[in-house]
Design a protein around this motif. Structure first.
Motif, mmCIF file in Angstrom:
data_model
loop_
_atom_site.group_PDB
_atom_site.id
_atom_site.type_symbol
_atom_site.label_atom_id
_atom_site.label_comp_id
_atom_site.label_asym_id
_atom_site.label_seq_id
_atom_site.Cartn_x
_atom_site.Cartn_y
_atom_site.Cartn_z
ATOM 1 N N GLN A 407 11.345 46.372 1.538
ATOM 2 C CA GLN A 407 12.140 47.077 2.543
ATOM 3 C C GLN A 407 13.041 46.119 3.318
ATOM 4 O OE1 GLN A 407 8.489 49.238 4.179
ATOM 5 N NE2 GLN A 407 10.074 50.760 4.566
ATOM 6 N N GLU A 408 12.463 44.992 3.761
ATOM 7 C CA GLU A 408 13.234 44.021 4.537
ATOM 8 C C GLU A 408 14.385 43.424 3.731
ATOM 9 O OE1 GLU A 408 10.823 41.008 6.307
ATOM 10 O OE2 GLU A 408 9.363 42.436 7.105
ATOM 11 N N LEU A 409 14.208 43.401 2.415
ATOM 12 C CA LEU A 409 15.240 42.839 1.546
ATOM 13 C C LEU A 409 16.561 43.592 1.685
ATOM 14 C CD1 LEU A 409 15.520 40.624 -0.635
ATOM 15 C CD2 LEU A 409 14.834 42.318 -2.328
ATOM 16 N N PHE A 410 16.486 44.886 2.016
ATOM 17 C CA PHE A 410 17.690 45.718 2.091
ATOM 18 C C PHE A 410 18.011 46.181 3.511
ATOM 19 C CE2 PHE A 410 15.881 46.193 -2.166
ATOM 20 C CZ PHE A 410 16.968 45.821 -2.947
ATOM 21 N N LEU A 411 17.227 45.717 4.477
ATOM 22 C CA LEU A 411 17.522 46.064 5.865
ATOM 23 C C LEU A 411 18.556 45.102 6.430
ATOM 24 C CD1 LEU A 411 13.965 46.849 7.307
ATOM 25 C CD2 LEU A 411 15.835 48.481 6.936
ATOM 26 N N ASP A 412 19.383 45.597 7.321
ATOM 27 C CA ASP A 412 20.402 44.784 7.984
ATOM 28 C C ASP A 412 20.360 45.118 9.468
ATOM 29 O OD1 ASP A 412 22.717 43.563 9.005
ATOM 30 O OD2 ASP A 412 23.748 43.749 7.081
ATOM 31 N N ALA A 413 20.094 44.094 10.288
ATOM 32 C CA ALA A 413 19.957 44.319 11.726
ATOM 33 C C ALA A 413 21.227 44.871 12.352
ATOM 34 C CB ALA A 413 19.566 43.010 12.421
ATOM 35 N N SER A 414 22.372 44.633 11.694
ATOM 36 C CA SER A 414 23.650 45.089 12.259
ATOM 37 C C SER A 414 23.947 46.558 11.944
ATOM 38 C CB SER A 414 24.792 44.213 11.728
ATOM 39 O OG SER A 414 24.905 44.340 10.313
ATOM 40 N N ILE A 415 23.117 47.186 11.107
ATOM 41 C CA ILE A 415 23.340 48.578 10.708
ATOM 42 C C ILE A 415 22.244 49.459 11.302
ATOM 43 C CG2 ILE A 415 23.562 50.171 8.766
ATOM 44 C CD1 ILE A 415 24.439 47.855 7.021
ATOM 45 N N GLU A 416 22.634 50.427 12.087
ATOM 46 C CA GLU A 416 21.675 51.362 12.670
ATOM 47 C C GLU A 416 21.093 52.276 11.582
ATOM 48 O OE1 GLU A 416 20.636 51.400 15.744
ATOM 49 O OE2 GLU A 416 21.991 49.829 16.455
ATOM 50 N N ASP A 417 19.892 52.784 11.835
ATOM 51 C CA ASP A 417 19.233 53.646 10.849
ATOM 52 C C ASP A 417 20.079 54.875 10.503
ATOM 53 O OD1 ASP A 417 17.174 51.873 10.890
ATOM 54 O OD2 ASP A 417 15.823 53.122 12.080
ATOM 55 N N ASP A 418 20.728 55.454 11.504
ATOM 56 C CA ASP A 418 21.524 56.660 11.273
ATOM 57 C C ASP A 418 22.804 56.375 10.489
ATOM 58 O OD1 ASP A 418 19.644 58.034 12.704
ATOM 59 O OD2 ASP A 418 20.748 57.964 14.603
ATOM 60 N N SER A 419 23.214 55.104 10.462
ATOM 61 C CA SER A 419 24.466 54.737 9.784
ATOM 62 C C SER A 419 24.238 54.157 8.390
ATOM 63 C CB SER A 419 25.228 53.712 10.640
ATOM 64 O OG SER A 419 25.464 54.219 11.942
ATOM 65 N N MET A 420 23.017 54.159 7.906
ATOM 66 C CA MET A 420 22.706 53.587 6.597
ATOM 67 C C MET A 420 23.339 54.390 5.462
ATOM 68 S SD MET A 420 18.736 52.376 6.497
ATOM 69 C CE MET A 420 18.114 51.052 7.523
ATOM 70 N N GLU A 421 23.830 53.673 4.448
ATOM 71 C CA GLU A 421 24.316 54.330 3.244
ATOM 72 C C GLU A 421 23.128 54.966 2.519
ATOM 73 O OE1 GLU A 421 24.502 51.184 4.079
ATOM 74 O OE2 GLU A 421 26.381 50.217 3.478
ATOM 75 N N PRO A 422 23.376 56.009 1.714
ATOM 76 C CA PRO A 422 22.269 56.677 1.006
ATOM 77 C C PRO A 422 21.438 55.734 0.153
ATOM 78 C CG PRO A 422 24.246 58.021 0.924
ATOM 79 C CD PRO A 422 24.658 56.721 1.531
ATOM 80 N N TRP A 423 22.109 54.787 -0.538
ATOM 81 C CA TRP A 423 21.358 53.886 -1.408
ATOM 82 C C TRP A 423 20.451 52.955 -0.602
ATOM 83 C CZ3 TRP A 423 21.681 48.618 -0.856
ATOM 84 C CH2 TRP A 423 22.789 48.112 -0.160
ATOM 85 N N ARG A 424 20.945 52.522 0.564
ATOM 86 C CA ARG A 424 20.139 51.638 1.403
ATOM 87 C C ARG A 424 18.964 52.401 2.018
ATOM 88 N NH1 ARG A 424 21.682 46.751 3.684
ATOM 89 N NH2 ARG A 424 23.886 47.245 3.367
ATOM 90 N N ARG A 425 19.216 53.661 2.403
ATOM 91 C CA ARG A 425 18.152 54.470 2.987
ATOM 92 C C ARG A 425 17.045 54.726 1.949
ATOM 93 N NH1 ARG A 425 21.133 58.094 4.872
ATOM 94 N NH2 ARG A 425 21.216 57.403 7.026
ATOM 95 N N THR A 426 17.450 54.887 0.687
ATOM 96 C CA THR A 426 16.466 55.104 -0.386
ATOM 97 C C THR A 426 15.627 53.860 -0.628
ATOM 98 O OG1 THR A 426 17.904 56.721 -1.484
ATOM 99 C CG2 THR A 426 16.165 55.690 -2.817
ATOM 100 N N LEU A 427 16.289 52.713 -0.728
ATOM 101 C CA LEU A 427 15.588 51.470 -1.027
ATOM 102 C C LEU A 427 14.683 51.013 0.103
ATOM 103 C CD1 LEU A 427 18.423 49.451 -2.830
ATOM 104 C CD2 LEU A 427 16.450 50.578 -3.872
ATOM 105 N N THR A 428 15.008 51.395 1.335
ATOM 106 C CA THR A 428 14.173 51.009 2.471
ATOM 107 C C THR A 428 13.120 52.058 2.816
ATOM 108 O OG1 THR A 428 15.848 51.897 3.999
ATOM 109 C CG2 THR A 428 15.952 49.538 3.497
#
Length: 552
Positions: A407-428
């Motif tokens: 999960q941490e591999l695809f998390l980015d502190a600069s991106i809010e949870d609500d603003s995540m792209e679909p692919w990032r939300r899936t991988l996390t």
């Protein structure tokens, strides 16, 4: 045994307390368990509970499997590495990883690397951790399934394994009930302890009376289903109470083993030293140091210390007994395993039909305890149960750490949870991260733990070196003394890169399907480890602003 108790006790009282004084502990500081409390991963726990989690998670089958396999070099090098490595390498690593994590809001070593080394180092380290966790789950699942398997190759029932399987599954149900009790009842800790011991006795009694007989292939599937559930539920519901429950079983086993050894006073039928090179095993350097992983120093411990246990610490002063103390107690278990295998005379192991290190350990301890009048069959079953229970507990923790790393591999502190792209939300997503981790682990587990163990040992020890680098960098950046981390860091880098190169060469020489899968992991781990090590050492050796003008 007495020498080991004295050496390990002195290591805790002298070196451990010196580290506390050198690094500084603030008993009044608000720990991440309270500051970041979320009821899932961050959850304050009593010292006994978090110690039980730490000890049960790091112990597993490692400190038994490693010394028994490494005994081919003789008992002296094995004992020296357990004692010296355990105090000056393993315990220091576990304590520093927990200390650094608690001082950084309970974050994992990966986040510490991002903060003090850089984002690239963090991403590569997390990828390394994820691949490593897949190896651990694969190796330990195969070990556990072997101890649960209810039938021999010719179809005969194995009663001891059946009892172990029943009790282990019952422990899971009891842990859920105990978790609810610990969370909602607010009973006195001594009452909780008595309840835990009573549940332990009930589970063992039922297991001995009602063994269950299921094939090993089915157990592989059942174990992976359990791990998937255990990886995503809140820690208070299963992880904490199960580890707390199991820790009593392991401590009872260690105390009984020590008593059995002192009473029976077995002879050492193993040479003090055989040779530097053993045919079929390799050279003492580096094989001894990667085979005895969990009993001396283990990178997996750093993942537990910074990934789960640091999020449960109530007070900073608890870090020393939970991390440093748990590691030294594990060293004691490794010494018992060495004495157990050394007590057998030539050909006795084969004649008894022992095929795994766990069976050798259980048989040796059972032989000791028969000297004080205890029945062999019951003790053999109970020892198998204890080791299997802790291997299963290690699986709980490492699967959760693997899920968090992915999960941490695809998390980015600069991106809010609500603003995540679909692919990032899936991988996390924790369910997706758990599923992909366990699917790959299941495929690798089919190779068998004996084939995975050398690669696991090399990757495990390299992870310890990377963790020590990260902790040393933090000590430097925060103006704390970290020189005691440098020697174990350098030695483990030399050991593990040598072992990985040798493993890669041997896998290339025998290109089977299973070896090609291992080769892929070995090459990836080598490259990732090398890059992270270079980035970390560069950060560790660069001059820090104001480094030579601290007085101003």
């Amino acid at each position: 045994m007495l020498i080991s108790i004295a050496v390990l006790g002195a290591g805790y009282l002298l070196y451990g307390r010196w580290l506390v004084k050198t690094w500084g502990i603030d008993p009044k500081a608000k720990t991440p368990a309270y500051e970041m409390r979320d009821g899932v991963d961050y959850e304050p726990a009593d010292t006994a509970v978090v110690f039980g989690h730490q000890f049960a998670s790091i112990a597993g089958a490692g400190p038994i499997n490693g010394p028994i396999q490494a005994a081919v070099f003789g008992w002296v090098p094995v004992l020296l590495w357990i004692l010296l490595g355990g105090i000056f390498f393993g315990a220091v690593q576990d304590f520093s990883a927990m200390y650094v994590s608690v001082k950084n809001k309970g974050r994992t070593i990966g986040y510490v690397i991002e903060e003090y080394i850089g984002k690239t180092g963090k991403k590569l380290f997390l990828l390394f951790c994820w691949l490593f966790c897949i190896l651990v789950v694969a190796a330990f699942t195969d070990l556990v399934a072997d101890t649960f398997t209810g039938f021999t190759a010719d179809g005969a029932r194995i009663t001891a394994n059946g009892s172990v399987a029943t009790t282990s599954m019952l422990f899971i149900l009891e842990a859920v009930g105990l978790g609810c009790l610990l969370r909602f009842s607010r009973l006195n800790k001594w009452i909780n302890t008595l309840i835990a011991i009573a549940l332990l006795v009930i589970g063992v009694s039922v297991g001995l009376a009602f063994p269950v007989f299921i094939p090993g292939s089915t157990w592989h599937f059942i174990i992976f289903v359990y791990i998937m559930i255990a990886s995503v539920v809140p820690v208070w519901a299963l992880l904490q109470p199960r580890d707390y429950l199991n820790s009593y079983l392991l401590i009872f086993m260690i105390l009984a083993s020590i008593a059995g050894i002192l009473v029976s006073n077995p002879s050492f039928n193993l040479p003090a030293f055989t040779s530097f090179t053993v045919e079929g095993t390799g050279n003492l350097f580096p094989i001894l140091f990667v085979t005895i992983a969990c009993g001396a120093v283990s990178g997996f411990h750093a993942l537990v210390s910074s990934g789960t246990a640091s999020k449960q610490i109530k007070n900073e002063k608890h870090m020393l007994p939970v991390s440093f103390g748990a590691m030294l107690l594990e060293c004691m278990l490794a010494v018992i395993a060495l004495i157990a295998v050394a007590s057998f005379v030539g050909g006795e192991i084969e004649a008894a039909g022992y095929t795994t290190p766990i069976q050798i350990f259980a048989g040796g301890v059972a032989n000791f305890l028969t000297k004080i009048g205890l029945p062999y069959s019951v003790i053999f079953t109970l020892i198998n149960l204890a080791v299997s229970a802790f291997a299963l507990t290690s699986l709980d923790s490492v699967a959760r750490v693997g899920r968090l790393s992915f999960q941490e591999l695809f998390l980015d502190a600069s991106i809010e949870d609500d603003s995540m792209e679909p692919w990032r939300r899936t991988l996390t997503n924790k369910y997706f991260a758990t599923a992909i981790t366990l699917v790959l682990s299941y495929a690798l587990s089919r190779i068998g733990y004996k084939n995975i163990w050398p690669l696991f040992g090399s990757a495990n020890q390299l992870l310890s070196a990377l963790s020590l680098i990260a902790c040393a960098v933090y000590m430097k950046k925060s103006r704390r003394k970290g020189w005691m981390l440098w020697i174990p860091m350098v030695i483990m880098l030399c050991v593990t890169f040598t072992a990985l190169i040798q493993k890669i060469i041997s896998l290339i020489a025998a290109p089977t399907a299973g070896n090609l899968l291992q080769l892929t992991f070995a090459v990836a781990l080598f490259i990732l480890g090398l890059i992270v090590a270079v980035l970390g050492i560069r950060s560790l050796t660069e001059r820090q602003k104001g480094e030579y003008y601290e007085s101003t």
